[in-house]
Design a protein around this motif. Structure first.
Motif, PDB file in Angstrom:
ATOM      1  N   MET A   1       0.843  -1.208   0.000  1.00 33.71           N
ATOM      2  CA  MET A   1       0.000   0.000   0.000  1.00 33.71           C
ATOM      3  C   MET A   1       0.880   1.262   0.000  1.00 33.71           C
ATOM      4  SD  MET A   1      -3.047   1.092   2.599  1.00 33.71           S
ATOM      5  CE  MET A   1      -3.519  -0.609   2.589  1.00 33.71           C
ATOM      6  N   ASN A   2       0.601   2.167  -0.902  1.00 30.17           N
ATOM      7  CA  ASN A   2       1.442   3.369  -0.973  1.00 30.17           C
ATOM      8  C   ASN A   2       1.046   4.411   0.071  1.00 30.17           C
ATOM      9  OD1 ASN A   2      -0.578   5.185  -1.882  1.00 30.17           O
ATOM     10  ND2 ASN A   2      -0.415   4.305  -3.929  1.00 30.17           N
ATOM     11  N   ASN A   3       1.791   5.478   0.109  1.00 27.92           N
ATOM     12  CA  ASN A   3       1.591   6.476   1.157  1.00 27.92           C
ATOM     13  C   ASN A   3       0.266   7.219   1.061  1.00 27.92           C
ATOM     14  OD1 ASN A   3       3.520   6.327   3.054  1.00 27.92           O
ATOM     15  ND2 ASN A   3       5.017   7.590   1.947  1.00 27.92           N
ATOM     16  N   ASP A   4      -0.134   7.556  -0.156  1.00 29.49           N
ATOM     17  CA  ASP A   4      -1.396   8.261  -0.339  1.00 29.49           C
ATOM     18  C   ASP A   4      -2.547   7.420   0.195  1.00 29.49           C
ATOM     19  OD1 ASP A   4      -0.073  10.303  -1.456  1.00 29.49           O
ATOM     20  OD2 ASP A   4      -0.764   9.971  -3.516  1.00 29.49           O
ATOM     21  N   ASP A   5      -2.510   6.131  -0.171  1.00 27.86           N
ATOM     22  CA  ASP A   5      -3.570   5.236   0.286  1.00 27.86           C
ATOM     23  C   ASP A   5      -3.584   5.150   1.808  1.00 27.86           C
ATOM     24  OD1 ASP A   5      -4.229   4.799  -2.293  1.00 27.86           O
ATOM     25  OD2 ASP A   5      -3.282   2.820  -2.449  1.00 27.86           O
ATOM     26  N   LEU A   6      -2.402   5.008   2.369  1.00 33.85           N
ATOM     27  CA  LEU A   6      -2.304   4.879   3.815  1.00 33.85           C
ATOM     28  C   LEU A   6      -2.875   6.112   4.503  1.00 33.85           C
ATOM     29  CD1 LEU A   6      -1.281   2.738   5.732  1.00 33.85           C
ATOM     30  CD2 LEU A   6       0.862   4.002   5.931  1.00 33.85           C
ATOM     31  N   GLU A   7      -2.630   7.241   3.887  1.00 34.57           N
ATOM     32  CA  GLU A   7      -3.127   8.486   4.463  1.00 34.57           C
ATOM     33  C   GLU A   7      -4.654   8.500   4.482  1.00 34.57           C
ATOM     34  OE1 GLU A   7      -2.477  13.174   3.452  1.00 34.57           O
ATOM     35  OE2 GLU A   7      -0.832  11.778   3.022  1.00 34.57           O
ATOM     36  N   ILE A   8      -5.239   8.018   3.398  1.00 35.33           N
ATOM     37  CA  ILE A   8      -6.700   7.970   3.327  1.00 35.33           C
ATOM     38  C   ILE A   8      -7.249   7.038   4.407  1.00 35.33           C
ATOM     39  CG2 ILE A   8      -8.672   7.279   1.926  1.00 35.33           C
ATOM     40  CD1 ILE A   8      -7.019   7.987  -0.545  1.00 35.33           C
ATOM     41  N   VAL A   9      -6.641   5.871   4.508  1.00 33.79           N
ATOM     42  CA  VAL A   9      -7.114   4.888   5.492  1.00 33.79           C
ATOM     43  C   VAL A   9      -7.024   5.461   6.902  1.00 33.79           C
ATOM     44  CG1 VAL A   9      -6.616   2.673   6.562  1.00 33.79           C
ATOM     45  CG2 VAL A   9      -6.538   2.889   4.076  1.00 33.79           C
ATOM     46  N   ALA A  11      -7.255   8.368   7.826  1.00 39.23           N
ATOM     47  CA  ALA A  11      -8.153   9.491   8.059  1.00 39.23           C
ATOM     48  C   ALA A  11      -9.567   9.019   8.367  1.00 39.23           C
ATOM     49  CB  ALA A  11      -8.167  10.407   6.840  1.00 39.23           C
ATOM     50  N   THR A  12      -9.841   7.720   8.189  1.00 37.25           N
ATOM     51  CA  THR A  12     -11.174   7.216   8.503  1.00 37.25           C
ATOM     52  C   THR A  12     -11.384   7.223  10.008  1.00 37.25           C
ATOM     53  OG1 THR A  12     -10.411   4.939   8.686  1.00 37.25           O
ATOM     54  CG2 THR A  12     -11.135   5.654   6.519  1.00 37.25           C
ATOM     55  N   SER A  13     -12.643   7.312  10.407  1.00 37.13           N
ATOM     56  CA  SER A  13     -12.912   7.403  11.840  1.00 37.13           C
ATOM     57  C   SER A  13     -12.480   6.113  12.533  1.00 37.13           C
ATOM     58  CB  SER A  13     -14.397   7.671  12.094  1.00 37.13           C
ATOM     59  OG  SER A  13     -15.169   6.584  11.636  1.00 37.13           O
ATOM     60  N   LEU A  14     -12.402   5.035  11.774  1.00 38.25           N
ATOM     61  CA  LEU A  14     -12.009   3.775  12.384  1.00 38.25           C
ATOM     62  C   LEU A  14     -10.518   3.754  12.712  1.00 38.25           C
ATOM     63  CD1 LEU A  14     -13.199   0.316  11.021  1.00 38.25           C
ATOM     64  CD2 LEU A  14     -11.404   0.635  12.679  1.00 38.25           C
ATOM     65  N   PHE A  15      -9.704   4.296  11.810  1.00 38.91           N
ATOM     66  CA  PHE A  15      -8.261   4.193  11.997  1.00 38.91           C
ATOM     67  C   PHE A  15      -7.641   5.438  12.616  1.00 38.91           C
ATOM     68  CE2 PHE A  15      -9.078   0.931   8.843  1.00 38.91           C
ATOM     69  CZ  PHE A  15      -8.222  -0.071   9.214  1.00 38.91           C
ATOM     70  N   ALA A  16      -8.417   6.520  12.620  1.00 40.35           N
ATOM     71  CA  ALA A  16      -7.840   7.818  12.979  1.00 40.35           C
ATOM     72  C   ALA A  16      -7.103   7.800  14.318  1.00 40.35           C
ATOM     73  CB  ALA A  16      -8.926   8.877  12.984  1.00 40.35           C
ATOM     74  N   ARG A  17      -7.711   7.165  15.326  1.00 39.86           N
ATOM     75  CA  ARG A  17      -7.122   7.270  16.660  1.00 39.86           C
ATOM     76  C   ARG A  17      -6.158   6.136  16.982  1.00 39.86           C
ATOM     77  NH1 ARG A  17     -12.757   8.143  19.643  1.00 39.86           N
ATOM     78  NH2 ARG A  17     -13.642   9.181  17.821  1.00 39.86           N
ATOM     79  N   LEU A  18      -5.937   5.275  15.998  1.00 37.94           N
ATOM     80  CA  LEU A  18      -5.072   4.126  16.279  1.00 37.94           C
ATOM     81  C   LEU A  18      -3.598   4.470  16.115  1.00 37.94           C
ATOM     82  CD1 LEU A  18      -6.979   1.199  14.548  1.00 37.94           C
ATOM     83  CD2 LEU A  18      -7.082   1.972  16.916  1.00 37.94           C
ATOM     84  N   GLN A  19      -2.768   3.836  16.924  1.00 36.65           N
ATOM     85  CA  GLN A  19      -1.323   3.932  16.735  1.00 36.65           C
ATOM     86  C   GLN A  19      -0.984   3.283  15.393  1.00 36.65           C
ATOM     87  OE1 GLN A  19       0.299   5.520  18.965  1.00 36.65           O
ATOM     88  NE2 GLN A  19      -1.184   5.511  20.664  1.00 36.65           N
ATOM     89  N   ARG A  20       0.138   3.675  14.861  1.00 35.12           N
ATOM     90  CA  ARG A  20       0.554   3.143  13.579  1.00 35.12           C
ATOM     91  C   ARG A  20       0.649   1.604  13.589  1.00 35.12           C
ATOM     92  NH1 ARG A  20       2.400   5.204   8.777  1.00 35.12           N
ATOM     93  NH2 ARG A  20       0.967   6.801   9.435  1.00 35.12           N
ATOM     94  N   ASP A  21       1.167   1.044  14.686  1.00 33.08           N
ATOM     95  CA  ASP A  21       1.340  -0.413  14.707  1.00 33.08           C
ATOM     96  C   ASP A  21      -0.008  -1.133  14.839  1.00 33.08           C
ATOM     97  OD1 ASP A  21       1.021   0.581  17.233  1.00 33.08           O
ATOM     98  OD2 ASP A  21       2.103  -1.054  18.194  1.00 33.08           O
ATOM     99  N   HIS A  77     -17.859   6.874  -0.010  1.00 33.53           N
ATOM    100  CA  HIS A  77     -16.786   7.301  -0.895  1.00 33.53           C
ATOM    101  C   HIS A  77     -15.466   7.407  -0.139  1.00 33.53           C
ATOM    102  CE1 HIS A  77     -18.369  10.978   0.893  1.00 33.53           C
ATOM    103  NE2 HIS A  77     -17.175  11.482   0.744  1.00 33.53           N
ATOM    104  N   ARG A  78     -14.482   7.956  -0.812  1.00 30.02           N
ATOM    105  CA  ARG A  78     -13.113   8.094  -0.300  1.00 30.02           C
ATOM    106  C   ARG A  78     -13.071   8.468   1.195  1.00 30.02           C
ATOM    107  NH1 ARG A  78      -7.975  11.243  -2.110  1.00 30.02           N
ATOM    108  NH2 ARG A  78      -8.350  10.099  -4.028  1.00 30.02           N
ATOM    109  N   GLY A  79     -12.352   7.655   1.933  1.00 27.58           N
ATOM    110  CA  GLY A  79     -12.162   7.990   3.341  1.00 27.58           C
ATOM    111  C   GLY A  79     -13.245   7.435   4.248  1.00 27.58           C
ATOM    112  N   GLU A  80     -14.109   6.576   3.702  1.00 27.79           N
ATOM    113  CA  GLU A  80     -15.144   5.987   4.542  1.00 27.79           C
ATOM    114  C   GLU A  80     -15.000   4.458   4.589  1.00 27.79           C
ATOM    115  OE1 GLU A  80     -18.967   8.774   4.520  1.00 27.79           O
ATOM    116  OE2 GLU A  80     -18.647   7.830   2.592  1.00 27.79           O
TER     117      GLU A  80
END
Lengths: 231, 231
Positions: A1-9, A11-21, A77-80
DNA sequence: CGCGGCGTTGATCTCTGTCAATACTTGTGG
DNA sequence: CCACAAGTATTGACAGAGATCAACGCCGCG
């Protein structure tokens, strides 16, 4: 997964508050995949074993009646993320999903998600926040359908499409009008007429391009109860 | 809390799968409380710090428009929990709640719930199952409003009220007809007329008593698409 | 007894669905 | 390059569902 994609993921409310690991724990074995328009991702009643993140494009979630009639419940759509709640219903998807444009999605297995929650309970809070947000969105949709007429529902739709833009705004409709109509609980013919009714309020439509002269005017339209006397 | 109450609580989808000690962790400091009809439990926009279990009576959850118009989103009764999702929205209740009959409820603080989840991640799965079930119910309600007409929506309501009874069934409406109408997305006058339309289908109403001659007939009514030709 | 809340009924109007005809767009193949 | 077909959107005429407004009946309560 590239950086742009990772950024989108992230930004979702599901992943937003999670640590990177923690995010990696979930995303580990998943990679984005492209789907062409009209791909059925899952159908109502089939075993619910995955949920999705939208990187690009639009996906409709709908229910089908015994007579084959489709009722659109949501369009993502994007980011959901969508269908993450189905994982926990213990069984089958309560609705179907289909791409309505070409789309790129990440598909994540329910088992992965469950394991991640067991390993890191903080993920559970993100999940709960995410499904709660969906719940709130549905509550608002119910209020919208029950309280507003076709013209107001379309105005509301355009307001949301405009995002946080104020005043003048030009945008292109993201998918077919028949789908917009279904999502708004009306027939395509009624949608056409609703657009005509919005003309006096500063809305011009040409094909899929919509020019809004003043968003504030649309907002006023939605808040007006047309019985502004009593109540 | 007495045994009967505990049994009701443990029958909710939230508590059903929990070990007794996990349930106690959550219920520990809570005790049932009686409310008289018309008590506002919380209002849209106020800080979301608790959720509820219904032991007895009925509670409506509704949204209020800027003009003061109420839209009922759900009505809960014995054995159901509500507002547990709001806890995780991080902020305020997205709707208001009010008892529509005399009622007994257990109120549980969000902090208690959060602490319990941290201590025992299995609770998170119950929470997720519970909010997912609510989500599914809302999806079904959206489909119902969009696809069925007033007569069919009432039939559907009566079917659900009848529970798992088959054939003949006599029941009393659990709350005011104005509220039923609102819940079904119509005006009280239309509800009256919908009841009249159901007479030929074996439904007799007298005050709040409803006699259903054959539930199967109502089910058939809901599944009929009135356009049973094409599609 | 009279009042007020709730529900029903009737008359009328408005909105939306339905049916049908007509563009307009796009893609296909001659 | 054009003819044609299929899919999509608009428009018109009409019908039906439900909302609205108003009046009345029913019942419980002071």
């Amino acid at each position: 997964m590239n950086n742009d994609d990772l950024e989108i993921v992230c930004a979702t409310s599901l992943f937003a508050r999670l640590q990177r690991d923690a995010a990696n724990k979930i995303l580990g074995w998943s990679s984005p995949k492209a789907f062409e328009k009209g791909t059925v991702l899952f159908t109502q009643g089939s075993p619910a074993n995955s949920f999705y993140v939208v990187l690009e494009g639009w996906v409709k979630v709908y229910r089908t009646s015994s007579a084959g009639q489709e009722t659109v419940v949501a369009v993502f759509h994007r980011g959901e993320t969508f269908a993450e709640a189905s994982i926990f219903l213990g069984g089958s998807y309560p609705a179907s999903a289909e791409t309505v444009t070409a789309a790129r999605l990440v598909r994540i297995g329910g088992d992965v998600l469950r394991r991640a929650i067991r390993e890191d309970p903080e993920i559970a809070f993100s999940m709960l926040a995410s499904t709660s947000a969906h719940l709130k969105a549905l509550i608002e949709q119910i209020e919208q359908i029950k309280r507003l007429n076709a013209k107001q529902r379309l105005a509301d739709f355009l307001i949301n499409l405009s995002g946080d833009r104020k005043g003048v705004s030009t945008l292109s409709l993201p998918f077919e009008k028949a789908l917009i109509a279904n999502r708004l609980g009306m027939k395509p013919e009624s949608l056409s007429r609703a657009f005509l009714q919005l003309r006096p309020h500063g809305v011009a439509v040409e094909r899929d391009r919509v020019h809004i002269h003043d968003i504030g005017q649309l907002i006023a339209l939605v808040e007006t109860t047309d019985d502004d006397l009593g109540e």
